[in-house]
Write a protein that holds these residues in place. Structure first.
Motif, PDB file in Angstrom:
ATOM      1  N   HIS A 169     -21.144   3.912 -45.574  1.00 33.12           N
ATOM      2  CA  HIS A 169     -21.829   4.507 -44.419  1.00 33.12           C
ATOM      3  C   HIS A 169     -20.941   5.571 -43.773  1.00 33.12           C
ATOM      4  N   VAL A 206     -28.657   0.134 -41.160  1.00 34.39           N
ATOM      5  CA  VAL A 206     -28.778   0.070 -39.699  1.00 34.39           C
ATOM      6  C   VAL A 206     -27.870  -0.942 -39.006  1.00 34.39           C
ATOM      7  N   HIS A 207     -27.086  -1.739 -39.750  1.00 31.14           N
ATOM      8  CA  HIS A 207     -26.282  -2.785 -39.120  1.00 31.14           C
ATOM      9  C   HIS A 207     -24.865  -2.339 -38.765  1.00 31.14           C
ATOM     10  N   CYS A 254     -26.019   3.525 -38.721  1.00 32.70           N
ATOM     11  CA  CYS A 254     -27.047   3.848 -37.716  1.00 32.70           C
ATOM     12  C   CYS A 254     -27.125   5.361 -37.518  1.00 32.70           C
ATOM     13  N   ALA A 287     -28.837   6.834 -40.545  1.00 34.51           N
ATOM     14  CA  ALA A 287     -30.275   6.537 -40.540  1.00 34.51           C
ATOM     15  C   ALA A 287     -31.012   7.411 -39.525  1.00 34.51           C
ATOM     16  N   CYS A 288     -30.457   7.520 -38.317  1.00 32.19           N
ATOM     17  CA  CYS A 288     -31.096   8.330 -37.268  1.00 32.19           C
ATOM     18  C   CYS A 288     -31.159   9.807 -37.665  1.00 32.19           C
ATOM     19  N   LEU A 327     -38.958   0.087 -44.035  1.00 36.50           N
ATOM     20  CA  LEU A 327     -38.459  -0.643 -42.858  1.00 36.50           C
ATOM     21  C   LEU A 327     -39.407  -1.752 -42.381  1.00 36.50           C
ATOM     22  N   LEU A 368     -34.381  -5.189 -37.543  1.00 35.99           N
ATOM     23  CA  LEU A 368     -34.066  -3.848 -37.052  1.00 35.99           C
ATOM     24  C   LEU A 368     -33.983  -3.814 -35.538  1.00 35.99           C
ATOM     25  N   TYR A 391     -27.333  -1.885 -33.339  1.00 36.12           N
ATOM     26  CA  TYR A 391     -27.458  -0.482 -33.745  1.00 36.12           C
ATOM     27  C   TYR A 391     -28.874  -0.158 -34.225  1.00 36.12           C
ATOM     28  N   GLY A 392     -29.518  -1.122 -34.865  1.00 38.85           N
ATOM     29  CA  GLY A 392     -30.863  -0.905 -35.397  1.00 38.85           C
ATOM     30  C   GLY A 392     -31.884  -0.526 -34.351  1.00 38.85           C
ATOM     31  N   VAL A 412     -32.264   3.100 -34.019  1.00 37.30           N
ATOM     32  CA  VAL A 412     -33.031   3.690 -35.122  1.00 37.30           C
ATOM     33  C   VAL A 412     -34.527   3.631 -34.797  1.00 37.30           C
TER      34      VAL A 412
END
Length: 516
Positions: free
Chosen positions: A180, A210-211, A216, A219-220, A238, A245, A250-251, A254
């Motif tokens: 990541h 997302v974890h 995060c 993903a965003c 998702l 999520l 952090y999810g 998102v």
């Protein structure tokens, strides 16, 4: 096992394996013996084992059995031992990330044992051979700084990062935090077709990102930059992870970025509504999961979103300008319309449980102050206001009374005053359009139902003697006036108010308000 017996056995094992430890650690049974030795022996002996294995760490990292010993050495070893291991593996991290066994070792090194400086060096290694060979190359420069120096250098670094990321994703390492972090470097410099290729590679695996804070961010960013077709694929991936999520630290961000960027709000509602419906009462009272829904109710209120989070959100909004065309407020309301009946149902079905949680009381307040759909929520709002009054009846001395919570008194005072207190302007800012529900109407309802002499003659004194209760009475006087029937009733208790202890700040304020 007694310590003296264990120490004696450790000495025996060390005498047997000294000099041949490099051969033992790659065998499944002997490796476990050495792992146990590392766990229970002294610092000096661990350092000796580390030195004995010097030049063997890459073989350990790629061995099905040796990797466990390497993890043990990192876990129990000294600062110097960890530096020795990291130094020897420097230059080989890209190769290890493509190895089934080695990837797990690199992940543990990065997440659990590396210092901030070492993490930076590990990530730079993914930039290319120059940074793998020269450990301190461009030490103080960010990836953006380096890529701005020349187009060729940017292409080379982007190609190296893309290759490592692709190989790791194909090996099933998408959930690794170090990957990541490498992706986080890549999204700062990718452009043109690279963006499309990167999103296509990850669009079905966003749930794996997302974890972690780095994941995060990735993903965003890809949601913000994705096209309508790509977003559809991302949301499809998702859907089955919706609850995980939204409950993740952090999810949840998102999900909020999805709410703020995806123009197809019908798709957003279809993807998540059913998944959240059964647990909406838990979601709105949770520290993390409530945040995307607080946004739906109240926008980017600084009371709930820190400057750092707002900075990140604005970064994603800027990135979404090319692909998100709908007005932000229109998008927010289209999603909110789907959820607002669920919010009211959840709290009205079990008001005490929700309001007993500080986060739940906060959410209930924002829900009641939202007036985006007045006709849709008129009856549920009336029911909830009545439910709140019912929930605060009872013995204030009990520990589980709602007034003992931090936010319930604040909820009551805000509803009684008809709006939130603005500390900068030193006044209550009334909410337009809710005058028939909160403010004076709600204050009258509270005064009548809680302090009617026919119900409980001592109720007023009980509330005055309770610090938070006395503050609520002050807000009732502010709303109804000192000369109202309620105000006159409170004045009759003047002697009782003056007798309250100094620690009762609410009663002390009452004496000032009433000029006693």
């Amino acid at each position: 096992m007694p310590k003296e017996v264990r120490d004696k056995l450790c000495d025996e094992i060390w005498s047997l394996c000294e000099g041949v430890i490099g051969d033992l650690v790659l065998k499944h049974d002997a490796s476990r013996v050495v792992q146990t030795l590392v766990k229970y022996c002294s610092k000096e002996r661990r350092d000796a084992i580390c030195l004995a294995l010097k030049s063997n760490y890459y073989n350990l990292a790629t061995s099905a059995y040796g990797k466990y010993l390497l993890i043990k050495l990192l876990h129990y070893g000294s600062k110097e031992s960890r530096e020795l291991i990291l130094s020897e593996l420097h230059g080989k991290l890209r190769k290890l990330m493509r190895h089934r066994e080695g990837a797990y070792v690199v992940e543990d090194m990065y997440v659990l044992y590396a210092t901030a400086k070492q993490k930076q060096q590990m990530i730079k290694e993914f930039w290319g051979s120059e940074y793998a060979f020269f450990r301190n190359a461009d030490n103080e420069k960010t990836i953006v700084d380096v890529c701005n120096e020349s187009t060729e250098k940017r292409k080379l670094i982007a190609s190296n990062l893309q290759g490592t990321i692709k190989a790791s994703v194909e090996k099933g390492s998408t959930g690794f935090q170090i990957l990541h972090a490498a992706m986080g470097e890549y999204i700062q410099i990718f452009e043109g077709q690279e963006v499309r290729d990167f999103i296509e590679m990850l669009q079905d695996q966003v749930a794996e990102l997302v974890h972690t804070p780095e994941g995060c961010d990735v993903a965003c960013t890809i949601i913000a930059k994705a096209t309508a077709k790509e977003r559809k694929a991302i949301l499809r991936g998702l859907k089955e992870h919706a609850l995980t999520l939204v409950k993740n630290e952090y999810g949840q961000l998102v999900l909020q970025v999805i709410f703020m960027t995806v123009d197809d709000t019908v798709l957003v509602n279809k993807t998540f509504s059913h998944e959240f419906k059964e647990d909406i009462n838990l979601i709105i009272a949770n520290k993390f999961s409530r945040r995307p829904f607080i946004y739906l109710l109240n926008g980017l209120d600084k009371s709930y979103f820190s400057p750092l989070v707002l900075k990140d959100i604005h970064k994603y909004m800027e990135a979404s300008k090319e692909t998100s065309k709908k007005d932000q407020d229109v998008r927010r309301k289209e999603i909110l319309k789907n959820y607002i009946p669920l919010f009211y149902d959840a709290i009205n079905n079990d008001p005490y449980t929700i309001l007993a949680e500080n986060m739940g009381a906060q959410f209930a307040l924002e829900l009641l102050l939202n007036n985006d759909f007045p006709e849709l929520v008129e009856e549920p709002r009336k029911k909830l206001l009545s439910s709140i009054i019912d929930a605060i009846k009872g013995d204030l001395e009990k520990e589980d009374h709602l007034l003992s919570n931090r936010f319930t008194p604040r909820l009551l005072k805000t509803l009684i005053q008809g709006g939130k207190w603005n500390n900068k302007e030193k006044k209550v800012v009334k909410v337009e359009g809710l005058e028939e529900f909160i403010g004076v109407p709600f204050a009258k309802q509270v005064a009548e139902e809680l302090f009617d002499d026919g119900e409980d003659k001592d109720a007023l004194k009980v509330w005055i003697s309770n610090n938070q209760g006395a503050f609520v009475i002050v807000s009732l006087l502010d709303s109804l006036g000192k000369d109202s029937n309620f105000g006159k009733k409170v004045k009759k208790s003047g002697k009782f108010i003056k007798k309250q202890e100094e620690s009762n700040k609410g009663a002390h304020l009452l004496t000032k308000v009433l000029s006693l």
